[in-house]
Motif scaffolding. Sequence first.
Motif, short mmCIF file in Angstrom:
data_model
loop_
_atom_site.label_atom_id
_atom_site.label_comp_id
_atom_site.label_asym_id
_atom_site.label_seq_id
_atom_site.Cartn_x
_atom_site.Cartn_y
_atom_site.Cartn_z
N VAL A 8 62.64 62.54 -17.24
CA VAL A 8 62.70 63.15 -18.57
C VAL A 8 63.44 64.47 -18.47
N THR A 9 63.98 64.90 -19.59
CA THR A 9 64.57 66.23 -19.67
C THR A 9 63.52 67.14 -20.27
N MET A 10 63.20 68.18 -19.54
CA MET A 10 62.18 69.12 -19.99
C MET A 10 62.77 70.04 -21.05
N THR A 15 65.91 68.32 -15.49
CA THR A 15 65.43 66.95 -15.35
C THR A 15 64.17 66.93 -14.48
N LYS A 16 63.19 66.17 -14.91
CA LYS A 16 61.94 66.02 -14.17
C LYS A 16 61.77 64.54 -13.85
N LEU A 59 51.49 66.19 -20.81
CA LEU A 59 52.93 66.23 -21.03
C LEU A 59 53.20 66.02 -22.51
N PHE A 61 55.63 65.70 -25.75
CA PHE A 61 56.96 65.24 -26.16
C PHE A 61 57.16 65.61 -27.62
N ASN A 74 64.80 73.31 -29.37
CA ASN A 74 63.86 73.34 -28.24
C ASN A 74 63.29 74.74 -27.99
N THR A 92 58.62 68.37 -22.97
CA THR A 92 59.97 67.84 -22.81
C THR A 92 60.84 68.37 -23.95
N GLU A 93 62.13 68.07 -23.87
CA GLU A 93 63.00 68.32 -25.00
C GLU A 93 62.54 67.45 -26.16
N HIS A 103 62.85 57.17 -26.98
CA HIS A 103 62.93 57.62 -25.59
C HIS A 103 62.36 56.52 -24.69
#
Length: 159
Positions: A8-10, A15-16, A59, A61, A74, A92-93, A103
Amino acid sequence: MNLHDYKVTMIDGKTKDLAEYKGSVVLIVNTATKCGFAKQFSQLERLYEQYKDNGLVILGFPSNQFLNQEPGDNDEVLTACRKNYGVSFPLTEKVDVKGADIHPVFEFLTKAKPGLLNESIKWNFTKFLVNHNGDVVARYAPKTKPEAIESKIKELLEL
C-alpha cells in the motif's frame, strides 16, 4: 492470497509491504474525518495504544466515496486525524474502497468477507479483522463500535 501479499502507499507517499505485518493482528478500517462515525477514530486510537505492544496494528484507509466526507488531500486528512482525534496508528493515502478503481486490499477483503447483501463497502468505518497469518476472520458494520471488537482482538492476540 492473504493480506501479506499486498503493498500500500501510506499517507506520506511511502510504499509499505504488508508482509511486514506477519505475526500481527490487523484491524483495517475505511475512514472519513467528516463522517458521523468519525468519533470512532478516538476509540480506534485507544485500542491501538492499549494493544500495539501485543501485536495489534490498526490501518486506516481514508476514502471520499461516501457523500464527500473526506474531501481533503492526504496532508489535510493526516492533520485532521492527528489534531481532532489524536490518531497515531498508520494511515494510507486516500483510496477507493468500492467500484471500478477499488484498491486491491479492499477487493481482497470484500471477497474474503462479503457484506450482507453483496461484497461492496456500504459506508465509512467498515472494519475487517485480520489474524496473524493474514487471513480475514471478521467483518464489522460501520455502526459497530471499536470496543465491541476488543474481545475478539484480545482472543486473536492470545491475551
